[in-house]
Design a protein around this motif. Structure first.
Motif, PDB file in Angstrom:
ATOM      1  N   LYS A 213       0.829  -1.206   0.000  1.00 36.94           N
ATOM      2  CA  LYS A 213       0.000   0.000   0.000  1.00 36.94           C
ATOM      3  C   LYS A 213       0.865   1.257   0.000  1.00 36.94           C
ATOM      4  N   ARG A 214       1.948   1.222   0.788  1.00 33.38           N
ATOM      5  CA  ARG A 214       2.828   2.396   0.867  1.00 33.38           C
ATOM      6  C   ARG A 214       3.446   2.700  -0.494  1.00 33.38           C
ATOM      7  N   TYR A 215       3.959   1.653  -1.160  1.00 34.71           N
ATOM      8  CA  TYR A 215       4.581   1.874  -2.464  1.00 34.71           C
ATOM      9  C   TYR A 215       3.544   2.227  -3.528  1.00 34.71           C
ATOM     10  N   THR A 216       2.341   1.645  -3.414  1.00 36.15           N
ATOM     11  CA  THR A 216       1.278   2.003  -4.357  1.00 36.15           C
ATOM     12  C   THR A 216       0.902   3.464  -4.210  1.00 36.15           C
ATOM     13  N   ASP A 217       0.810   3.928  -2.952  1.00 32.52           N
ATOM     14  CA  ASP A 217       0.493   5.340  -2.711  1.00 32.52           C
ATOM     15  C   ASP A 217       1.593   6.247  -3.254  1.00 32.52           C
ATOM     16  N   LEU A 218       2.865   5.866  -2.992  1.00 29.76           N
ATOM     17  CA  LEU A 218       3.982   6.658  -3.514  1.00 29.76           C
ATOM     18  C   LEU A 218       3.964   6.689  -5.040  1.00 29.76           C
ATOM     19  N   PHE A 219       3.692   5.529  -5.625  1.00 29.58           N
ATOM     20  CA  PHE A 219       3.659   5.388  -7.077  1.00 29.58           C
ATOM     21  C   PHE A 219       2.552   6.261  -7.673  1.00 29.58           C
ATOM     22  N   ASN A 220       1.354   6.172  -7.095  1.00 27.42           N
ATOM     23  CA  ASN A 220       0.221   6.927  -7.638  1.00 27.42           C
ATOM     24  C   ASN A 220       0.348   8.423  -7.406  1.00 27.42           C
ATOM     25  N   ASN A 221       1.001   8.803  -6.303  1.00 20.45           N
ATOM     26  CA  ASN A 221       1.113  10.224  -5.972  1.00 20.45           C
ATOM     27  C   ASN A 221       2.344  10.892  -6.573  1.00 20.45           C
ATOM     28  N   ALA A 222       3.166  10.119  -7.279  1.00 25.82           N
ATOM     29  CA  ALA A 222       4.363  10.703  -7.893  1.00 25.82           C
ATOM     30  C   ALA A 222       3.972  11.725  -8.955  1.00 25.82           C
ATOM     31  N   ALA A 246      -0.378  10.216 -13.058  1.00 29.26           N
ATOM     32  CA  ALA A 246       0.296  11.202 -13.910  1.00 29.26           C
ATOM     33  C   ALA A 246       0.483  10.674 -15.330  1.00 29.26           C
ATOM     34  N   PHE A 247       0.770   9.375 -15.475  1.00 30.33           N
ATOM     35  CA  PHE A 247       0.938   8.780 -16.805  1.00 30.33           C
ATOM     36  C   PHE A 247      -0.397   8.777 -17.557  1.00 30.33           C
ATOM     37  N   CYS A 248      -1.464   8.392 -16.870  1.00 24.96           N
ATOM     38  CA  CYS A 248      -2.789   8.371 -17.509  1.00 24.96           C
ATOM     39  C   CYS A 248      -3.206   9.775 -17.940  1.00 24.96           C
ATOM     40  N   ASN A 249      -2.957  10.752 -17.074  1.00 19.48           N
ATOM     41  CA  ASN A 249      -3.323  12.134 -17.408  1.00 19.48           C
ATOM     42  C   ASN A 249      -2.506  12.654 -18.589  1.00 19.48           C
ATOM     43  N   LEU A 250      -1.228  12.261 -18.636  1.00 19.89           N
ATOM     44  CA  LEU A 250      -0.360  12.702 -19.728  1.00 19.89           C
ATOM     45  C   LEU A 250      -0.904  12.244 -21.075  1.00 19.89           C
ATOM     46  N   LEU A 251      -1.377  10.997 -21.141  1.00 16.91           N
ATOM     47  CA  LEU A 251      -1.861  10.440 -22.407  1.00 16.91           C
ATOM     48  C   LEU A 251      -3.368  10.624 -22.596  1.00 16.91           C
ATOM     49  N   GLN A 252      -4.015  11.292 -21.627  1.00 18.66           N
ATOM     50  CA  GLN A 252      -5.447  11.611 -21.710  1.00 18.66           C
ATOM     51  C   GLN A 252      -6.330  10.358 -21.709  1.00 18.66           C
ATOM     52  N   TYR A 253      -5.862   9.318 -21.026  1.00 17.48           N
ATOM     53  CA  TYR A 253      -6.628   8.082 -20.893  1.00 17.48           C
ATOM     54  C   TYR A 253      -7.075   7.914 -19.440  1.00 17.48           C
ATOM     55  N   VAL A 254      -8.217   7.253 -19.259  1.00 16.16           N
ATOM     56  CA  VAL A 254      -8.519   6.720 -17.930  1.00 16.16           C
ATOM     57  C   VAL A 254      -7.768   5.396 -17.818  1.00 16.16           C
ATOM     58  N   ARG A 255      -7.508   4.977 -16.608  1.00 17.53           N
ATOM     59  CA  ARG A 255      -6.687   3.781 -16.409  1.00 17.53           C
ATOM     60  C   ARG A 255      -7.271   2.563 -17.126  1.00 17.53           C
ATOM     61  N   GLU A 256      -8.590   2.400 -17.048  1.00 14.48           N
ATOM     62  CA  GLU A 256      -9.227   1.240 -17.676  1.00 14.48           C
ATOM     63  C   GLU A 256      -9.077   1.264 -19.192  1.00 14.48           C
ATOM     64  N   GLY A 257      -8.962   2.469 -19.763  1.00 16.06           N
ATOM     65  CA  GLY A 257      -8.842   2.587 -21.208  1.00 16.06           C
ATOM     66  C   GLY A 257      -7.520   2.089 -21.750  1.00 16.06           C
ATOM     67  N   LEU A 258      -6.517   1.943 -20.888  1.00 18.30           N
ATOM     68  CA  LEU A 258      -5.201   1.463 -21.311  1.00 18.30           C
ATOM     69  C   LEU A 258      -5.019  -0.038 -21.097  1.00 18.30           C
ATOM     70  N   GLU A 259      -6.015  -0.686 -20.480  1.00 18.29           N
ATOM     71  CA  GLU A 259      -5.861  -2.104 -20.149  1.00 18.29           C
ATOM     72  C   GLU A 259      -5.734  -2.976 -21.390  1.00 18.29           C
ATOM     73  N   GLY A 260      -6.441  -2.624 -22.463  1.00 18.77           N
ATOM     74  CA  GLY A 260      -6.381  -3.447 -23.671  1.00 18.77           C
ATOM     75  C   GLY A 260      -5.379  -2.969 -24.700  1.00 18.77           C
ATOM     76  N   ILE A 261      -4.525  -2.021 -24.316  1.00 25.07           N
ATOM     77  CA  ILE A 261      -3.551  -1.449 -25.252  1.00 25.07           C
ATOM     78  C   ILE A 261      -2.149  -1.902 -24.858  1.00 25.07           C
ATOM     79  N   THR A 262      -1.357  -2.323 -25.839  1.00 28.78           N
ATOM     80  CA  THR A 262       0.034  -2.668 -25.545  1.00 28.78           C
ATOM     81  C   THR A 262       0.860  -1.391 -25.500  1.00 28.78           C
ATOM     82  N   PRO A 263       1.849  -1.307 -24.616  1.00 30.14           N
ATOM     83  CA  PRO A 263       2.678  -0.096 -24.551  1.00 30.14           C
ATOM     84  C   PRO A 263       3.313   0.255 -25.890  1.00 30.14           C
TER      85      PRO A 263
END
Length: 324
Positions: A213-222, A246-263
């Protein structure tokens, strides 16, 4: 009185299901299967006496009273002593369980309290002390020192030894089943070690969840956009594992919208080749800094500086990439 007119209790008594006796004005029930001359022990509720003796006839074949009453026979004393020891053992396990279930107490403090609880559970508690060791943590009961006479049992984590619980006597005592120790005390120590093992395994799970949880919070709040991907055999990220906000906002996607996309599908072909080379370099060096282009949801191509780190876990390759 006819059979139909007798109460159930009268029928039961006449059938010999129970026998009654009186001791100190108190009526007690004696199991009917005991023969008249059977030695018996009775703990009298409401007082500190243990009575013993034999049954003898009195007034009726279904009634008995005490004879040869004595509270000081060797047999009585031996049974009473064993009962006291069993009560001490149960009390020890009960107190340990209470400590283990308390919340918001540091782990080392819980172990210290358990170490204090252990000595009173042993026959010669006045010369008994204990020590619990789990990994780098070691706690003892008050006035602990290693004695010539000791017992020890392993504490395990996922089946592997990680420590032990010890009991020491600081002075010589008469020989019993296991040196000066009783067989029941060995069994008690085994049970304590088992409970400490279960307790430590549970604590490890709690700590891992807290760390996650601590690392997830750090990761999400970076502030910087970060992605963690699985790397395919051709050294390209083939699926997202974690993406921060921050990554989702940069690419203008919601997190779920990237689930079916390959990097790789977010990059122009020439950048895929560059990223593959950077990942191979990072595999050798541990990390690689490189430029990268990513396409947003509305088709805008962003040119970013990226730093990729490689992790090898259980034969699988993962990359952590931070963008600026």
């Amino acid at each position: 009185m006819s059979s139909a007119g007798r109460s159930w209790e009268q029928k039961r008594n006449e059938a010999g299901f129970i026998r009654k006796c009186f001791y100190g004005g108190t009526r007690m029930h004696i199991p009917s299967y005991l023969p008249p001359d059977h030695p018996i022990i009775y703990i009298i509720h409401g007082c500190n006496e243990v009575a013993s003796g034999t049954l003898c006839p009195w007034e009726h074949s279904t009634h008995r009273m005490w004879s040869n009453m004595s509270g000081n026979t060797d047999e009585t004393n031996d049974i009473t002593k064993k009962l006291r020891e069993r009560v001490k053992e149960l009390n020890t396990l009960y107190k340990i369980s209470k400590v283990m279930t308390k919340k918001n107490i540091p782990f080392e403090q819980q172990l210290s309290k358990i170490a204090e609880i252990i000595p009173p559970g042993w026959q010669y508690s006045e010369i008994c002390c204990s020590r619990i060791t789990i990994g780098p943590t070691s706690v003892t009961s008050p006035r602990f020192r290693e004695g010539k006479w000791s017992q020890k049992e392993e504490i395990t984590y996922q089946g592997e030894p990680v420590g032990c619980v010890e009991v020491h006597y600081l002075a010589k005592r008469p020989e019993a089943d296991d040196g000066p120790f009783l067989l029941e005390e060995r069994n008690l120590l085994i049970e304590i070690a088992n409970r400490l093992s279960e307790f430590y395994n549970l604590k490890q799970s709690e700590w891992l969840m807290q760390e996650q949880k601590r690392y997830t919070d750090l990761f999400n709040n970076a502030v910087e956009p970060i992605m963690i991907c699985h790397v395919s055999v051709d050294a390209l990220p083939d699926r997202f594992l974690f993406l921060n906000d921050a990554f989702c906002n940069l690419l203008q996607y919601v997190r779920e919208g990237l689930e079916g996309i390959t990097p790789a599908s977010l990059m122009p072909q020439e950048d895929r080749d560059m990223l593959s080379k950077s990942i191979k370099d990072a595999t050798v060096k541990g990390y690689a800094a490189h430029p990268i282009k990513l396409t947003t949801k509305d088709g805008t191509v962003l040119t970013l500086d990226a730093q990729t780190h490689i992790l090898e876990i259980s034969g699988e390759t993962y990359c952590i990439t931070m963008f600026r």
